[in-house]
Design an enzyme around this catalytic site. Structure first.
Site, PDB file in Angstrom:
ATOM      1  N   LYS A 179       1.839  -5.821   0.789  1.00  0.00           N
ATOM      2  CA  LYS A 179       0.395  -5.650   0.969  1.00  0.00           C
ATOM      3  C   LYS A 179      -0.276  -7.008   1.157  1.00  0.00           C
ATOM      4  O   LYS A 179       0.025  -7.968   0.436  1.00  0.00           O
ATOM      5  CB  LYS A 179      -0.169  -4.930  -0.263  1.00  0.00           C
ATOM      6  CG  LYS A 179      -1.610  -4.465  -0.171  1.00  0.00           C
ATOM      7  CD  LYS A 179      -1.948  -3.660  -1.429  1.00  0.00           C
ATOM      8  CE  LYS A 179      -3.372  -3.135  -1.415  1.00  0.00           C
ATOM      9  NZ  LYS A 179      -3.664  -2.326  -2.628  1.00  0.00           N
ATOM     10  N   SER A 251      -5.801   1.779  -1.508  1.00  0.00           N
ATOM     11  CA  SER A 251      -5.932   0.675  -0.569  1.00  0.00           C
ATOM     12  C   SER A 251      -4.583   0.116  -0.090  1.00  0.00           C
ATOM     13  O   SER A 251      -4.546  -0.749   0.790  1.00  0.00           O
ATOM     14  CB  SER A 251      -6.715  -0.471  -1.226  1.00  0.00           C
ATOM     15  OG  SER A 251      -6.006  -0.977  -2.350  1.00  0.00           O
ATOM     16  N   SER A 275      -4.709   3.200  -5.962  1.00  0.00           N
ATOM     17  CA  SER A 275      -4.334   2.593  -4.693  1.00  0.00           C
ATOM     18  C   SER A 275      -2.842   2.560  -4.397  1.00  0.00           C
ATOM     19  O   SER A 275      -2.446   2.152  -3.308  1.00  0.00           O
ATOM     20  CB  SER A 275      -4.901   1.170  -4.606  1.00  0.00           C
ATOM     21  OG  SER A 275      -6.296   1.218  -4.418  1.00  0.00           O
TER      22      SER A 275
END
Length: 579
Positions: A179, A251, A275
């Site tokens: 990420k 996310s 997330s």
């Protein structure tokens, strides 16, 4: 009477100036000499703070405190409690797939077995994934930075080491994505924001270092929603490979999308409040949101020091266990971290476990686990504590991004000392300050006006006492959950039923596909399900996921349970058709 008490207190602590300033009677005792000696040194300029510096206060998920947890572990396991277990990779048997797509969708632990058996090289599988990332990214929009040159160099180095007899462990030569909110030395780390798209750190995040030391090959920085919220970043929306007409959720949008699309062997995501869980469910993959404090956050963008967690997003529960076995453990650079035993059991006996089942638990998952030996225990609603407000989390948001808000306030000419006050008792999480004049707003585009993020502003006016009271109630919640879970190893409820409270209490959960069906995700526009003006899209079938919540530090148990289910089913092995 109140004034007398305050005056007495001021006298006792040597504060006549404060008393006079408040219109109170000055103390009768002459303390001028003492007062001069107690005067603090001249105030120094405030030390500038960025996003990462942690506060002195530290959240502890274990109800009796971390010290009690350590004593318990030592009494049960001795020094072995703090020794990382080995993770043997089961050998490859049979023919090797010749189709690149078949290789790409193999679970990470099977790719590991092929590399160790010299049936494929790290460079071969790296090239397959790089080709897929380049070819499919126009539809998925999951890649922020493709690290093509360094990935091939790392893969070649891992092949050379293996040829020379050096084996770094189960992740040796296995390609992955991360990420884009973790620092990677010399490579941009954007946090999903146009303001930081050129941000480059001169060091690696701790998990990047651990994965490299374990032999994993980093392919790409994968998208995160703007400042780790939803699936929209400065490059647009990241899409679900099963249903490209809807976002990947967030996310950890890029890790979820790329893993489901067979573009990486595994990925690393983060979670503050949903997330990891949400994008794993949306994209139909397996994942672990670990117990709070088990994986270092050093080098990662901070939203909440007391809630942020890092975890693997993979194709199988066994993959999650293999990756987590490398990631977990104490890091002196992250004071929240602890080392506790992690022993993944491929042949765990479900009958020996205390698994609770809520009435809303997915029937297909429960029935299959019962057929495999699970004796479920009926559970009721989980505990709640009245008065918990979102203000606590908003205060952490505001503190973590104060450096950014201060900068933007100067650009916009805003006076942060004149923020609008709250109305009623609602925390700013529900009623954020109005968007200042001159800052763009567009309900159809979540990236419009990205410079103004209410999450980073609202907490600035939360009273200090309110934040402390919220944390006191949070400890009551932790203790209530400790009592609720004392006779359980884990439980199964509705897929996202306990994400929010577990964000507060620190409990782990495993995500796993349990059936293949047409999903019901709601609206697909920029506002998601909350956007009533956008009709829900028509979906194609995809893996539908469930969640197993574990007791604190039972990450290994819930992954072992998920593994038993996956040994008996094939939902995790389905592949999307993209394009």
């Amino acid at each position: 009477m109140f004034r007398s008490l305050v005056a007495a207190a001021a006298s006792a602590f040597g504060a006549p100036a404060m008393a006079g300033a408040q219109g109170l009677r000055a103390p009768l005792i002459d303390m001028s000499g003492v007062w001069s000696e107690l005067q603090p040194p001249a105030q120094q300029p405030a030390v500038p703070l960025g996003n990462g510096e942690a506060p002195a206060l530290q959240f502890m998920p274990y109800p009796e405190g971390t010290g009690a947890l350590m004593e318990k572990l030592v009494s049960q396991h001795g020094a072995k409690a703090f020794t990382r277990a080995t993770f043997p990779v089961e050998k490859w048997n049979g023919a090797v797939p010749t189709d690149p797509e078949a290789l790409a969708f193999l679970p990470a632990h099977r790719i590991s077995a092929l590399i160790k058996a010299r049936r494929i090289t790290s460079r071969q599988i790296t090239d397959i994934y790089l080709e897929r990332l380049k070819r499919l990214n126009p539809q998925l929009n999951c890649v922020v930075t493709l690290m093509e040159t360094s990935a091939r160099a790392e893969a070649d180095a891992m092949d050379a080491e293996l040829k020379a007899g050096k084996d770094r462990g189960p992740l040796h030569g296995v390609p992955y994505g991360i990420k884009d909110l973790f620092a990677t030395k010399g490579v941009p780390t954007s946090w999903g924001s146009p303001d930081f798209k050129d941000q480059v750190f001169d060091y690696d995040a701790e998990i990047v270092t651990r994965l490299r030391n374990g032999g994993a090959v980093l392919l790409a920085k994968l998208s995160t929603g703007l400042y780790a919220q939803n699936d929209w970043w400065y490059g647009g929306r990241t899409n679900n490979p099963w249903n490209l007409n809807i976002g990947a959720s967030g996310s950890s949008a890029g890790p979820g999308s790329a893993t489901a699309a067979g573009c990486v062997a595994f990925a690393i995501g983060t979670e503050t409040q949903g997330s990891i869980v949400s994008p794993s469910i949306r994209n139909g993959i397996s994942a672990l949101r670990p117990t709070y404090g088990r994986v270092s956050r050093h080098g990662g963008m901070v939203l909440s020091w007391s809630q942020d967690r890092v975890g693997p997003m993979c194709r199988t529960a066994e993959d999650c266990a293999m990756v987590f076995n490398v990631l977990h453990g104490v890091d002196p650079k992250d004071s929240s971290t602890v080392t506790t035993p992690f022993n993944f059991d491929r042949n765990i006996k479900l009958a020996s476990l205390r698994i609770g089942v809520d009435a809303a638990a997915p029937k297909e998952l429960v029935d299959q686990l019962k057929a495999l030996g699970m004796a479920p225990r009926e559970i009721s609603a989980r505990p709640t504590v009245g008065g918990m407000q979102g203000g606590g989390l908003n205060v952490e948001y505001a503190a973590a991004f104060d450096f950014f808000v201060q900068r933007k306030a100067k650009e916009f000419g805003l006076d942060l000392n004149k923020l609008p006050e709250r109305t009623g008792n609602a925390p700013f999480g529900n009623t954020p300050p109005a968007r200042p004049a001159g800052i763009a707003a567009d309900a159809t585009n979540p990236m419009a006006g990205a410079d103004w993020n209410p999450r980073f502003v609202g907490g600035r006016v939360t009273p200090g006492w309110e934040f402390v009271q919220n944390q006191r109630r949070r400890l009551l919640l932790v203790q209530a959950w400790g009592n609720f879970m004392k006779d359980l190893d884990g439980f199964i409820a509705a897929p996202q039923a306990d994400v929010a409270p577990n964000a507060q209490t620190g409990h782990p959960c495993a995500v796993l596909p349990y059936k293949f069906d047409v999903p019901t995700f709601g609206g697909g526009g920029p506002g998601g399900a909350a956007n009533a003006t956008t009709p829900a899209p028509t979906y194609k079938a995809q893996p539908i996921c469930a969640v197993i919540t574990g007791n604190l530090y039972n990450d290994d148990i819930i992954l072992s349970v998920a593994h038993q289910f996956q040994k008996a089913t094939d939902f995790h092995s389905r592949r999307p058709t993209i394009g």
